[in-house]
Design a protein around this motif. Structure first.
Motif, short mmCIF file in Angstrom:
data_model
loop_
_atom_site.label_atom_id
_atom_site.label_comp_id
_atom_site.label_asym_id
_atom_site.label_seq_id
_atom_site.Cartn_x
_atom_site.Cartn_y
_atom_site.Cartn_z
N VAL A 177 0.83 -1.19 0.00
CA VAL A 177 0.00 0.00 0.00
C VAL A 177 0.87 1.24 0.00
O VAL A 177 1.97 1.26 0.52
CB VAL A 177 -0.93 0.02 1.24
CG1 VAL A 177 -1.95 -1.10 1.17
CG2 VAL A 177 -0.13 -0.07 2.53
N THR B 188 0.81 3.91 1.59
CA THR B 188 1.08 4.62 2.83
C THR B 188 2.24 4.02 3.61
O THR B 188 2.64 4.55 4.63
CB THR B 188 -0.18 4.61 3.72
OG1 THR B 188 -0.63 3.26 3.89
CG2 THR B 188 -1.29 5.43 3.08
N SER C 119 -6.40 8.13 -0.37
CA SER C 119 -5.63 7.65 0.77
C SER C 119 -6.38 6.50 1.43
O SER C 119 -7.56 6.27 1.15
CB SER C 119 -5.42 8.77 1.78
OG SER C 119 -6.68 9.14 2.36
N ASP C 120 -5.72 5.80 2.33
CA ASP C 120 -6.38 4.71 3.06
C ASP C 120 -7.61 5.22 3.81
O ASP C 120 -8.66 4.57 3.83
CB ASP C 120 -5.41 4.06 4.05
CG ASP C 120 -4.34 3.23 3.35
OD1 ASP C 120 -4.46 3.01 2.13
OD2 ASP C 120 -3.40 2.78 4.03
N GLU D 199 -11.70 4.18 3.22
CA GLU D 199 -12.58 3.67 4.27
C GLU D 199 -13.91 4.41 4.34
O GLU D 199 -14.90 3.89 4.86
CB GLU D 199 -11.87 3.77 5.63
CG GLU D 199 -10.69 2.82 5.77
CD GLU D 199 -9.93 3.05 7.07
OE1 GLU D 199 -10.30 3.98 7.83
OE2 GLU D 199 -8.96 2.30 7.32
#
Length: 348
Positions: A40, A42, A205-206, A210
């Motif tokens: 990932v 990040t 972004s993560d 979400e």
């Protein structure tokens, strides 16, 4: 404006897909690990991000993109290499037959194909990504662009049996393949640049992933006008990715049996006009228009714009981020359009 989707169409599409997932499930070998380490974006230990997938890596990301015309005739299925493509554009050629422009930059299969002939609108997309364009044959308009050096290209009409290899198990024009070793050789022999990566797409972004909002839809069908070219996308929540089916068969790799697994499905409307007796088309990939974006089992109505030659998802003038991973772009005619050609629903 809310997309109009007929309930009956949704039910039929969902039932077809349920039948497909039970009756026509493909037995697959375990997915092989990618040759390039990918995690990932990040992760702090990773130095680079692949520009077309947003996936992090410690490897060099300066490879130039390679855009390959891939045959999608039923006799060409299953194809080789599509599961490794960062992004695939699926667009009508003649009649109800779609063709793929498969773009590779972060990873490469051993070979890709069957390779098919060029069309000018696919070449426009390849140029927008500053890709080396791979084709075998051409329409008159595409040939005119090739002749004037519109893109750096390797054409099977010139390199058949030299860079391109015929698969004896299939019949022409469904049997032309090329390896990435031969693509690199052809590029270097022609003096093409090899280390100029495309511009980076915008990714979520993560945290943004979400909180993706939208209408629920785990099954999506696109009807291009023929049962052989009806496409089904099934969201698998257990892996967080979309599986692709065509004519009730899951899209897998011919050589490795690996499935095509996708993170973004981007469906756009564009004006299509038939321009000659052979049924070739003019397709407007410049004016922008309506679109649907599917991510993580949700879907949203947005728009698309052509920004510096790249088909870009936007909403209210702002670029919409993609989920890091692989993307499939379906271009459909604005007539009959999204409301007639696309059905989205949940598992029934």
């Amino acid at each position: 404006m809310k997309l109009k989707i007929m309930t009956s169409c949704l039910m039929v599409s969902a039932l077809l897909l349920v039948g497909c997932t039970k009756k026509d499930e493909v037995k697959q070998d375990p997915i092989k690990e990618d040759k390039v380490e990918q995690k990932v974006t990040t992760s702090v230990e990773l130095k680079h991000i692949f520009p077309l997938t947003g996936v992090g890596t410690n490897e060099n990301v300066d490879q130039r993109a390679i855009a390959v015309m891939v045959n999608n005739h039923p006799k060409a299925r299953p194809q080789s290499g599509l599961q490794k493509a960062d992004i695939v554009y699926e667009i009508l050629a003649e009649g109800d037959v779609t063709r793929f422009l498969a773009v590779f930059q972060s990873e490469f299969p051993e070979r890709v194909g069957p390779v098919r002939s060029a069309r000018d609108y696919y070449m426009e997309l390849a140029k927008g990504l500053d890709s080396i364009y791979i084709n075998h044959g051409h329409s008159p308009d595409a040939k005119a662009l090739l002749d004037k050096g519109y893109v750096d290209a390797l054409d099977g009409m010139e390199y058949d049996g030299i860079l391109f290899k015929r698969d004896k198990e299939r019949k022409a024009p469904h049997n032309s393949y090329i390896s990435f070793e031969k693509i690199e050789k052809g590029a270097k022999d022609n003096g093409f640049k090899w280390d100029t990566p495309p511009k980076e797409f915008t990714f979520l972004s993560d945290k943004e992933i979400e909180t993706i909002q939208g209408a629920s839809g785990t099954f999506t069908t696109i009807n291009y006008g023929s049962p052989s070219f009806e496409i089904e996308y099934e969201y698998d929540a257990t892996i967080g990715k979309y599986k692709r089916h065509s004519k009730n068969q899951q899209t897998i790799d011919h050589d490795t049996n690996e499935p095509v697994l996708l993170d973004n499905i981007f469906i756009i409307e564009a004006s299509h006009k038939v321009k000659d007796t052979a049924g070739r088309r003019d397709i407007d990939l410049h004016s922008g228009g309506k679109a649907i974006l599917l991510q993580k089992g949700k879907w949203n109505e947005i728009q698309w714009e052509n920004r510096e030659g790249i088909i870009t998802p936007v909403k209210d003038g702002k670029v919409v981020g993609l989920v890091p991973g692989k993307t499939w772009v379906n271009v459909i005619p604005s007539k009959p359009g999204l409301s007639k050609m696309v059905s989205i629903g949940d598992d029934l």
